[in-house]
Scaffold this motif. Structure first.
Motif, PDB file in Angstrom:
ATOM      1  N   LYS A 128       6.815   1.457   9.258  1.00 27.40           N
ATOM      2  CA  LYS A 128       6.247   1.241   7.925  1.00 27.40           C
ATOM      3  C   LYS A 128       5.789  -0.197   7.789  1.00 27.40           C
ATOM      4  CE  LYS A 128       7.348   1.729   3.041  1.00 27.40           C
ATOM      5  NZ  LYS A 128       7.395   0.320   2.640  1.00 27.40           N
ATOM      6  N   ASP A 129       4.533  -0.356   7.468  1.00 30.37           N
ATOM      7  CA  ASP A 129       3.985  -1.684   7.183  1.00 30.37           C
ATOM      8  C   ASP A 129       2.764  -1.450   6.310  1.00 30.37           C
ATOM      9  OD1 ASP A 129       3.111  -4.247   7.041  1.00 30.37           O
ATOM     10  OD2 ASP A 129       2.457  -4.404   9.130  1.00 30.37           O
ATOM     11  N   VAL A 130       2.996  -1.472   5.030  1.00 28.89           N
ATOM     12  CA  VAL A 130       1.904  -1.143   4.130  1.00 28.89           C
ATOM     13  C   VAL A 130       2.106  -1.860   2.802  1.00 28.89           C
ATOM     14  CG1 VAL A 130       3.067   0.913   3.229  1.00 28.89           C
ATOM     15  CG2 VAL A 130       0.561   0.772   3.150  1.00 28.89           C
ATOM     16  N   THR A 131       1.021  -2.199   2.168  1.00 23.66           N
ATOM     17  CA  THR A 131       1.075  -2.853   0.869  1.00 23.66           C
ATOM     18  C   THR A 131       1.097  -1.771  -0.204  1.00 23.66           C
ATOM     19  OG1 THR A 131      -0.343  -4.513   1.853  1.00 23.66           O
ATOM     20  CG2 THR A 131      -0.059  -4.616  -0.522  1.00 23.66           C
ATOM     21  N   ALA A 132       2.108  -1.851  -1.088  1.00 23.41           N
ATOM     22  CA  ALA A 132       2.256  -0.779  -2.080  1.00 23.41           C
ATOM     23  C   ALA A 132       1.109  -0.785  -3.091  1.00 23.41           C
ATOM     24  CB  ALA A 132       3.602  -0.919  -2.788  1.00 23.41           C
ATOM     25  N   LYS A 133       0.727  -1.994  -3.547  1.00 27.58           N
ATOM     26  CA  LYS A 133      -0.311  -2.076  -4.579  1.00 27.58           C
ATOM     27  C   LYS A 133      -1.516  -2.809  -4.036  1.00 27.58           C
ATOM     28  CE  LYS A 133       2.667  -2.447  -8.634  1.00 27.58           C
ATOM     29  NZ  LYS A 133       2.854  -3.083  -9.927  1.00 27.58           N
ATOM     30  N   CYS A 134      -2.682  -2.241  -4.209  1.00 23.80           N
ATOM     31  CA  CYS A 134      -3.878  -2.961  -3.796  1.00 23.80           C
ATOM     32  C   CYS A 134      -5.026  -2.592  -4.719  1.00 23.80           C
ATOM     33  CB  CYS A 134      -4.224  -2.656  -2.346  1.00 23.80           C
ATOM     34  SG  CYS A 134      -5.527  -3.721  -1.712  1.00 23.80           S
ATOM     35  N   TYR A 135      -5.256  -3.460  -5.710  1.00 23.67           N
ATOM     36  CA  TYR A 135      -6.299  -3.190  -6.691  1.00 23.67           C
ATOM     37  C   TYR A 135      -7.386  -4.269  -6.597  1.00 23.67           C
ATOM     38  CZ  TYR A 135      -3.022   0.271  -8.282  1.00 23.67           C
ATOM     39  OH  TYR A 135      -2.188   1.353  -8.326  1.00 23.67           O
TER      40      TYR A 135
END
Lengths: 599, 404
Positions: free
Chosen positions: A550-557
């Motif tokens: 797991k390596d992911v950005t939870a929020k990306c707006y």
């Protein structure tokens, strides 16, 4: 032209930090050779790296004019010699160029291993030696204990040692008087054919190659045609000078004198330290004894971090080699690291100095592979080949046996750390030769394989003794042993730059340490990565780097896009510090750090 | 596995012939309005928010209107698909302020027929009391920061409301608005898989049309980061549990009819946030208010814009210069391609390969794409490149492969 009886030639023997350069500065200053306002600390160490590391790499000289208390004018020539074992040959030549030495010992630290090696060189050269105890004004100074140590360990009478503080200038006049009255004048025959020793040479941007010489017999003049007896080359002398320490032209140099010459010599490589210089027309019959061509003992690969810098690296290495005849290089291609050079050095310090200069003076980022020694491989057909790179190890079916270089190591250490030192040497396949005590310091001598020393032995030595041990070595010869090539496979592919020669009995231990280290050094990837150490086809150690899950950005707006893009740009910089190997990225540091052992 | 294979069709950008329109039009045009104030700062939040008791909303409205007029002058003849009030805590805005802003926007651009106007709201009783006012001002969607459904965790997250209060606010919102979404934060301290399954099931029982479900991330510069570095933030899930929590989230939401259309966003088909789709599909957006970012394509060049972050500095800049814009940076083809990948691969529907290649101006990194497909992180179907569920979990690494 100075009378022999009014010349004194000397060197200073000291351990790093015991004050050699400071003393040299004081002598220069108190004889008025350099005006006070022009003094800067450690005048003779001219390279930045020398000044930073507090070591001398090139021999330097300074001619001091001194009016002694007896009213006579003397010429004192100080040759500041390289102080490190890597440059033992250069030291031995410098020592042969002078008749006496000042043995400078820190009055609180006492004698160190390096001091010993150099003082033995001075004794071998037949020097008169004047002991000088420095830093006598420090509260921790123990002149009596150190005097006794000099007598016990070196066997020199230290009862009339000169007590000084080079820093404050205390005792400096006594040193100058001791040089005049206790060191012998040089000998030589002014009427004999010219015989001069090439002590050192270096490249000067304005003058070309500058050669430092010591005249033994005869007289050398500007305009003379000279012959280098080892290389056979003939030159006409353009300039003859003495160093004060800046060059001052002089018409001639006679026996016992030390100076420099230029003769339209293109490359430092064309000169050989220890060569004999004579006249073309009226030569001397025998060259000076003891000449040896430079012989690299430690090899490593140097690769540019950025493959596009290869040409720049080639350029830099060629330029550097012009000024350093003792360093060898040839092109090398590594599957892991691309194009680079296999370089040979006189020792580890020499390696570090050359690498530092390449990085600093030529602004290159380099990957250094593990240092390797030169193995002798005896083939079944009776031939012998030298192995400089484990990656070149021939097929074992053709190999009869291998020999590796051995050294005699001298280690001096406070006795509380002796146990750790003995264990370290034992772990590194050492054979104890000798163990003696002087006060609470032990001196231990070991026969060790050079390959166990070239990498991190000195670091380990310093760390287990909190820096209190000192160490020196000399190469003693080659000996057969059960050596094997250990390969390392990352993601099932061999990484040539990580292969190494090891003793069979130590292979598993080293293999285990290596794969464990690599597991820490290689970042996780999206897939699992097996890391194996193997001898031939047999795996002796294995680790697995688990896959990243797991390596992911939870929020990306909308507000995150710029930041995230800049982060990726930054990672591009980081990627330059990685090497792609198959699908695996290996940080460049891993190539050297993977070899550091914890014991 | 069925879920991974099927690409959601509902939210993919339509195939557009770019010979006729500019790239941004694939994503559309939206306005983001940032209200920078909160009653208190939450310990996990790294957004541009400030605690202030003295706010002259009239003054702020005037500044917003000036900024909107400035933006409109640069972007004539566009229609607005979406307006989003984010923060900070926009539910601290007076309904009149919201109305004034929307009035400004309507005067500046024609609104799309189905314009979506969202306002982020805290689920407190005070704010629930303002919801009708927002509705009257023109807001047609609210997004509520519920974050957790138990009081202990709400306190740990620094929230000012209780679970009961939040549920009441949610019901109020539902009675006023057709479209209500709420946020939950999971992978919290000490949260087990069973805890989260229970809590998420409870949330799904409220039959929302849209949910934003974020794994707690420790952001630098927050109170949580400070505690974390001191070793005081214990009980955060390890990687394996975090993966399990994510998978359970996908399963439960999918079963409830709210599949993930984006990494952290779930919706009933048709109920996706149109506003956020503008971001993820590479549309243009104007940022209005302190710290707001924008992407504007002007005369064929796409710019990244940012407004002054500090509220006082922003107000002053708007008053003095008519705009609070601080930076405007042209984006290279490489940058635009990178942003399309970064944003677009978050969507289950992924990106249109032709569009990506056109934007990049050269071929896509074929070898990397091939390797990532082999590894099961990416898939191609109907000319679209999308991350698999496994790939979405390591999207940062996938993007490093593709873009670094």
């Amino acid at each position: 032209m100075t009378q022999l009886s009014h010349i004194r030639n000397f060197s200073i023997v000291a351990h790093i930090d015991h004050g050699k350069s400071t003393l040299a500065d004081r002598l220069i200053q108190s004889t008025g050779t350099v005006a006070d306002r022009d003094m800067k600390a450690q005048l003779l160490d001219s390279m930045d790296i020398e000044r930073e590391r507090g070591i001398t790499i090139k021999a330097n000289t300074v001619r001091l004019d001194y009016k002694a208390k007896d009213g006579q004018h003397y010429v004192l020539n100080l040759i500041d010699t390289p102080g490190h074992v890597d440059f033992a040959y250069e030291v031995s030549r410098s020592m042969r160029a002078v008749e006496g030495s000042l043995l400078v010992v820190d009055a609180s630290q006492g004698v160190e291993a390096q001091t010993l090696a150099n003082v033995y060189q001075a004794i071998d050269a037949g020097h008169e030696i004047v002991p000088v105890l420095n830093k006598i004004d420090l509260p921790a100074a123990e002149p009596d204990r150190v005097r006794a140590q000099i007598e016990d360990v070196i066997g020199l009478d230290a009862s009339d040692a000169v007590l000084i503080s080079a820093k404050s200038g205390l005792g400096i006049p006594d040193v100058l008087e001791a040089i005049v009255h206790r060191l012998p004048a040089p000998k030589g025959d002014r009427n004999a054919p010219l015989k001069a020793m090439l002590v050192d040479s270096w490249y000067d941007a304005y003058l070309g190659v500058v050669v430092m010489i010591r005249v033994m017999d005869g007289v050398i003049r500007k305009g003379d045609r000279i012959r280098m007896m080892q290389t056979g080359a003939i030159y006409g002398i353009d300039k003859l000078a003495v160093l004060k320490p800046q060059m001052v032209d002089i018409a001639e140099l006679g026996p016992g004198e030390i100076g420099v010459l230029t003769a339209s010599i293109k490359q430092v490589r064309d000169t050989r330290v220890g060569d004999t210089i004579t006249h073309e027309k009226k030569p001397c019959d025998q060259p000076l004894p003891g000449f040896k061509p430079a012989q690299p003992v430690v090899f490593c690969g140097l690769f540019p971090v950025d493959a596009n810098d290869f040409e720049a690296l080639r350029d830099a290495i060629e330029k550097l080699a012009l000024n350093d005849a003792s360093f060898s290089y040839e092109m090398e291609t590594s599957a892991a690291l691309g194009f680079g050079f296999r370089c040979g050095f006189l020792g580890l310090l020499h390696l570090e100095v050359v690498r530092d200069r390449l990085e600093r003076e030529y602004d290159l980022d380099l990957i250094t592979t593990a240092p390797s020694v030169v193995y002798h491989i005896y083939m079944r057909d009776g031939s012998m080949m030298e192995l400089h790179n484990p990656a070149d190890m021939p097929d074992l079916t053709h190999v009869d046996h291998l020999e590796e270089p051995r050294i005699k190591a001298t280690i001096m250490v406070p006795d509380e750390y002796l146990g750790d030192i003995l264990k370290l040497c034992q772990d590194r396949r050492g054979i104890q030769l000798n163990l003696t005590y002087a006060g609470n310091r032990a001196m231990v001598e070991y026969d060790l394989p050079l390959n166990e020393v070239v990498f991190d032995f000195y670091d380990r030595l310093k760390s287990v003794t909190k820096g209190y041990a000192s160490f020196d070595y000399q190469i003693t010869g080659y000996r057969e042993d059960d050596l094997v090539k250990m390969s390392v496979l990352v993601n099932d592919e061999p990484v040539d730059a990580l292969s190494m020669m090891v003793h069979r009995a130590r292979a598993e231990l080293r293999g285990r340490a290596m794969v464990e280290k690599l597991k820490e050094l290689i970042p996780r990837h999206m897939f699992k990565i097996p890391i194996q150490a193997a001898i031939g086809g047999r795996v002796i150690a294995r680790e697995t780097i688990s896959a990243m899950r797991k390596d992911v950005t939870a929020k990306c707006y909308g507000g995150d896009a710029t930041r995230k893009r800049k982060l990726l740009d930054k990672q591009k910089e980081g990627k330059k510090r990685m090497r792609q190997f198959g699908k695996v990225e290996i940080p460049q540091q891993a190539f050297i750090n993977a070899l550091k052992m914890d014991s | 596995m069925k879920r991974r294979a099927r690409l959601a069709k509902t939210c993919t950008d339509a195939k557009v012939d770019l010979g006729e329109v500019e790239d941004w039009q694939v994503g559309g045009f939206a306005i983001y309005v940032h209200w920078p104030f909160c009653l208190s700062k939450c310990p996990y939040c790294d957004f541009n928010s400030h605690v202030s008791s003295q706010i002259d909303q009239k003054e702020w409205l005037d500044a917003y209107r000036l900024e909107i007029d400035n933006l409109a002058a640069e972007t004539p003849s566009r229609s607005v698909q979406s307006v989003y009030f984010g923060g900070g805590t926009p539910s601290l805005m007076l309904p009149e302020t919201v109305e004034g802003v929307l009035d400004g926007i309507r005067r500046a651009w024609p609104a799309a027929n189905d314009i979506e106007i969202t306002l982020e709201a805290n689920p407190t009783s005070v704010e629930a009391g303002r919801l009708q006012g927002y509705r009257d001002a023109g807001v047609n969607r609210v997004s509520m920061g519920i974050q957790a459904l138990n009081d202990q965790d709400l306190r740990k997250l620094g929230r000012m409301h209780t679970a009961k209060e939040a549920l009441a606010a949610y019901e109020t919102a539902r009675s006023i608005f057709d479209r209500v979404s709420f946020d939950l934060i999971y992978a919290r301290q000490g949260q087990s898989l069973a805890d989260w399954r229970g809590e998420l099931s409870q949330a799904l029982d409220l039959s929302p049309d849209h949910l934003s479900l974020y794994q707690l991330t420790i952001e630098e510069g927050t109170v949580f980061a400070e505690r974390y570095h001191k070793g005081q933030l214990r009980g955060l899930p390890d990687e394996d549990l975090a993966v399990d929590l994510f998978s359970a989230t996908q399963d439960l939401c999918e079963a409830a009819g709210l599949p993930a259309y984006e990494l952290s966003n779930h919706a009933r088909p048709g109920q996706e946030s149109r506003h956020n789709l503008v971001y993820w599909q590479g549309g243009d957006y104007g940022g209005v208010g302190p710290g707001a970012h924008g992407r504007l394509t002007l005369d064929g060049t796409r710019y990244a814009t940012a407004q002054w972050s500090n509220p006082a500095a922003w107000l002053q800049a708007v008053r003095a210069a008519g705009t609070g814009q601080r930076t405007r940076e042209p984006l290279s083809a490489e940058d635009r391609f990178a942003e399309l990948m970064m944003m677009g691969l978050r969507l289950r529907g992924g990106i249109d390969l032709d569009r990506a290649a056109r934007l990049r101006g050269e071929d896509l990194p074929q070898r990397q794409i091939h390797d990532l497909i082999e590894m099961g992180k990416l898939q191609i179907s109907d000319g679209r490149l999308a991350a698999t569920e496994e790939g979405r979990l390591v999207l940062n690494a996938v993007l490093r492969e593709l873009l670094v």
